[in-house]
Design an enzyme around this catalytic site. Structure first.
Site, short mmCIF file in Angstrom:
data_model
loop_
_atom_site.label_atom_id
_atom_site.label_comp_id
_atom_site.label_asym_id
_atom_site.label_seq_id
_atom_site.Cartn_x
_atom_site.Cartn_y
_atom_site.Cartn_z
N SER A 1 0.84 -1.21 0.00
CA SER A 1 0.00 0.00 0.00
C SER A 1 0.87 1.25 0.00
CB SER A 1 -0.98 0.00 1.18
OG SER A 1 -0.31 0.24 2.40
N HIS B 1 8.90 2.74 9.12
CA HIS B 1 8.60 1.91 10.28
C HIS B 1 7.36 2.46 11.00
CE1 HIS B 1 9.46 -1.11 13.29
NE2 HIS B 1 9.17 -0.20 14.21
N ILE C 1 15.72 -8.66 7.15
CA ILE C 1 16.89 -7.89 7.62
C ILE C 1 17.95 -7.83 6.52
CG2 ILE C 1 18.83 -8.00 9.25
CD1 ILE C 1 16.79 -9.20 11.27
C1 GAR Z 1 3.98 -0.68 6.79
O1 GAR Z 1 3.13 -0.36 7.87
C2 GAR Z 1 5.42 -0.47 7.20
O2 GAR Z 1 5.59 0.59 8.10
C3 GAR Z 1 5.73 -1.79 7.86
O3 GAR Z 1 5.11 -2.74 7.03
C4 GAR Z 1 3.93 -2.17 6.50
C5 GAR Z 1 3.88 -2.47 5.01
O4 GAR Z 1 2.62 -2.14 4.49
N1 GAR Z 1 7.13 -2.01 7.96
C6 GAR Z 1 7.72 -2.52 9.04
O5 GAR Z 1 7.11 -2.90 10.01
C7 GAR Z 1 9.24 -2.60 8.95
N2 GAR Z 1 9.80 -2.91 10.21
P1 GAR Z 1 2.39 -2.08 2.91
O6 GAR Z 1 2.97 -3.38 2.31
O7 GAR Z 1 0.90 -2.03 2.75
O8 GAR Z 1 3.09 -0.88 2.37
#
Ligand code: GAR
Length: 214
Positions: free
Chosen positions: A17, A114, A97
């Site tokens: 997203s 994050h 990682i």
């Molecule tokens: C987001 O909320 C991002 O901040 C998090 O994964 C989600 C991805 O959402 N990332 C972490 O937690 C990294 N440590 P998306 O695939 O819908 O963009």
């Protein structure tokens, strides 16, 4: 704005997203001078890949399972990303990682998103950690990615209130809304060339004329 587009490579693992927000806000047709030139996923089934393909952005998959260890995966990943000649690499929900084998190839050119106000709640399930703690304020951080996970200096941060009765779904929705604005805003600052790390204290990041105030 310079003639040459600012080249972004986005790394994802899932729904994408935030990749969509980048494509909607910054990609070529919007005249921002930025271009998403490649999306790389750690998983072939990541829904975000279809978001890229829908607007004609090249995609690649670099799965951990194809490599003997993380360093070997990162060598492949670095090669794939380097071939796209990025000005900035954006980790947008990339849930694996990264080692120095990758990060060392793109110094000061990798940023991570994050879903908390770092240094609170690093690692996995930052939103669940915030709910468990009962904090009243959490947030979103865009920061330089370094080998120590979720520990590089912030570029932009924004607070998000936690409301009484919030659950994982409601808080995630509120955080995502901020992420979808903050991540493109951070990328735009890099494209405008106004993000600087203080060479004397590399944890200090200035935006625009901020660096001249002191
Ligand atoms: C987001 O909320 C991002 O901040 C998090 O994964 C989600 C991805 O959402 N990332 C972490 O937690 C990294 N440590 P998306 O695939 O819908 O963009």
């Amino acid at each position: 704005m310079s003639e040459k587009p600012f080249r972004i490579v986005v790394l994802i693992s899932g729904s994408g997203s935030n990749l969509q927000a980048i494509l909607d806000e910054l990609h070529v047709p919007h005249g921002t001078g930025a271009e998403c030139v490649l999306v790389v996923s750690s998983h072939a089934e990541a829904a975000g890949l279809q978001r890229a393909e829908a607007v004609g952005v090249a995609t690649q998959v670099v799965p951990m399972a194809d490599h003997p260890n993380r360093e070997a995966r990162d060598d492949t990943l670095a090669q794939v990303v380097a071939e796209a000649d990025p000005d900035l690499v954006v980790l947008a929900g990339f849930m694996s990682i990264l080692t120095a084998n990758f990060l060392g190839r793109f110094p000061d050119r990798v940023i991570n998103l994050h879903p908390s106000l770092l240094p609170s709640f690093p690692g996995v399930d930052a939103i669940g950690q915030a709910l468990q703690w009962g904090v009243k304020i959490t947030g979103v951080t865009v920061h330089f990615a370094e080998v120590e996970v979720d520990a590089g200096p912030p570029v932009l941060q924004e607070a998000v209130p936690v409301r009484y009765g919030d659950d994982q779904a409601s808080l995630t929705a509120r955080i995502r809304e901020i992420e979808h604005r903050l991540l493109p805003a951070a990328i735009r600052l890099f494209a405008d060339g106004v993000v600087t790390r203080d060479p004397g204290d590399r944890r200090q990041v200035s935006i625009g004329s901020e660096g001249e105030l002191g």
